[in-house]
Motif scaffolding. Structure first.
Motif, PDB file in Angstrom:
ATOM      1  N   MET A  40      53.747 -50.275  11.363  1.00  0.00           N
ATOM      2  CA  MET A  40      52.305 -51.185  11.605  1.00  0.00           C
ATOM      3  C   MET A  40      51.392 -50.550  12.851  1.00  0.00           C
ATOM      4  SD  MET A  40      51.819 -55.005  11.269  1.00  0.00           S
ATOM      5  CE  MET A  40      53.296 -55.097  10.328  1.00  0.00           C
ATOM      6  N   TYR A  41      50.346 -50.454  12.992  1.00  0.00           N
ATOM      7  CA  TYR A  41      49.714 -50.485  14.463  1.00  0.00           C
ATOM      8  C   TYR A  41      50.586 -51.976  15.593  1.00  0.00           C
ATOM      9  CZ  TYR A  41      47.421 -45.877  13.699  1.00  0.00           C
ATOM     10  OH  TYR A  41      47.592 -45.099  13.217  1.00  0.00           O
ATOM     11  N   ILE A  42      51.136 -51.312  16.520  1.00  0.00           N
ATOM     12  CA  ILE A  42      51.159 -52.804  17.723  1.00  0.00           C
ATOM     13  C   ILE A  42      50.137 -53.987  18.176  1.00  0.00           C
ATOM     14  CG2 ILE A  42      52.202 -53.329  20.031  1.00  0.00           C
ATOM     15  CD1 ILE A  42      53.363 -51.786  19.689  1.00  0.00           C
ATOM     16  N   SER A  43      48.637 -53.059  17.658  1.00  0.00           N
ATOM     17  CA  SER A  43      47.928 -53.593  18.258  1.00  0.00           C
ATOM     18  C   SER A  43      46.629 -54.632  16.458  1.00  0.00           C
ATOM     19  CB  SER A  43      45.762 -52.813  18.294  1.00  0.00           C
ATOM     20  OG  SER A  43      46.606 -51.632  16.988  1.00  0.00           O
ATOM     21  N   THR A  44      48.342 -53.689  15.774  1.00  0.00           N
ATOM     22  CA  THR A  44      47.466 -54.609  14.795  1.00  0.00           C
ATOM     23  C   THR A  44      48.389 -55.636  14.286  1.00  0.00           C
ATOM     24  OG1 THR A  44      46.727 -52.145  12.921  1.00  0.00           O
ATOM     25  CG2 THR A  44      47.549 -55.204  11.620  1.00  0.00           C
ATOM     26  N   LEU A  45      49.654 -56.092  15.156  1.00  0.00           N
ATOM     27  CA  LEU A  45      50.440 -56.928  14.769  1.00  0.00           C
ATOM     28  C   LEU A  45      49.814 -57.978  15.709  1.00  0.00           C
ATOM     29  CD1 LEU A  45      53.476 -58.655  14.061  1.00  0.00           C
ATOM     30  CD2 LEU A  45      54.894 -56.454  16.216  1.00  0.00           C
ATOM     31  N   ARG A  46      49.098 -57.596  17.205  1.00  0.00           N
ATOM     32  CA  ARG A  46      49.068 -57.776  18.352  1.00  0.00           C
ATOM     33  C   ARG A  46      48.279 -59.209  17.176  1.00  0.00           C
ATOM     34  NH1 ARG A  46      48.735 -58.173  23.958  1.00  0.00           N
ATOM     35  NH2 ARG A  46      50.473 -56.565  23.355  1.00  0.00           N
ATOM     36  N   SER A  47      46.552 -58.296  17.163  1.00  0.00           N
ATOM     37  CA  SER A  47      45.791 -59.366  16.765  1.00  0.00           C
ATOM     38  C   SER A  47      46.356 -60.121  15.043  1.00  0.00           C
ATOM     39  CB  SER A  47      44.611 -58.229  15.381  1.00  0.00           C
ATOM     40  OG  SER A  47      43.801 -57.891  16.644  1.00  0.00           O
ATOM     41  N   HIS A  48      47.046 -60.600  14.049  1.00  0.00           N
ATOM     42  CA  HIS A  48      47.711 -61.408  13.256  1.00  0.00           C
ATOM     43  C   HIS A  48      48.229 -62.183  13.755  1.00  0.00           C
ATOM     44  CE1 HIS A  48      48.937 -61.527   8.963  1.00  0.00           C
ATOM     45  NE2 HIS A  48      49.816 -62.027   9.314  1.00  0.00           N
ATOM     46  N   ILE A  49      48.906 -62.249  15.090  1.00  0.00           N
ATOM     47  CA  ILE A  49      49.508 -62.817  15.971  1.00  0.00           C
ATOM     48  C   ILE A  49      48.493 -63.832  16.979  1.00  0.00           C
ATOM     49  CG2 ILE A  49      51.601 -63.522  18.092  1.00  0.00           C
ATOM     50  CD1 ILE A  49      52.326 -62.449  15.224  1.00  0.00           C
TER      51      ILE A  49
END
Length: 108
Positions: free
Chosen positions: A67-76
């Protein structure tokens, strides 16, 4: 009759208590997203509401391996955390700073 774990742990030798604590910390240090969400006491529905997406989107993302890092960042961040990208080498670790400004670039 069932006994509380805290009672059993209190009867353990200090060395055994230390081993159990170390193993618990090891297990908490690394886990998949769905387990992290559950450990934080969040349902998929609650996380979806914070992220303004539908619950199936959360289920799908938790199964992804890419996944995109931005997607993971939003999730976290929706779980109350902060994402850092760290490269680990035999002689030390380096925090990759390229990703620290992703949010500000997205909102521009």
């Amino acid at each position: 009759m069932a006994k509380k774990f805290s009672e059993l742990r209190a009867k353990m030798a200090p060395e055994s208590q230390a081993r159990v604590e170390a193993k618990a910390q090891e297990l908490l240090a690394e886990m998949p997203l769905n387990e992290l969400r559950q450990a934080r006491g969040l349902s998929q529905k609650a996380l979806a509401e914070v992220l303004h997406v539908q619950q199936p989107a959360i289920a799908k993302m938790e199964k992804r391996t890419d996944m995109y890092i931005s997607t993971l960042r939003s999730h976290i961040e929706a779980m109350g955390g902060q994402l850092d990208v760290v490269a680990r080498f035999p002689d030390g670790s380096v925090k990759i700073s390229n990703f620290s400004d992703i949010e500000s670039e997205i909102h521009q």
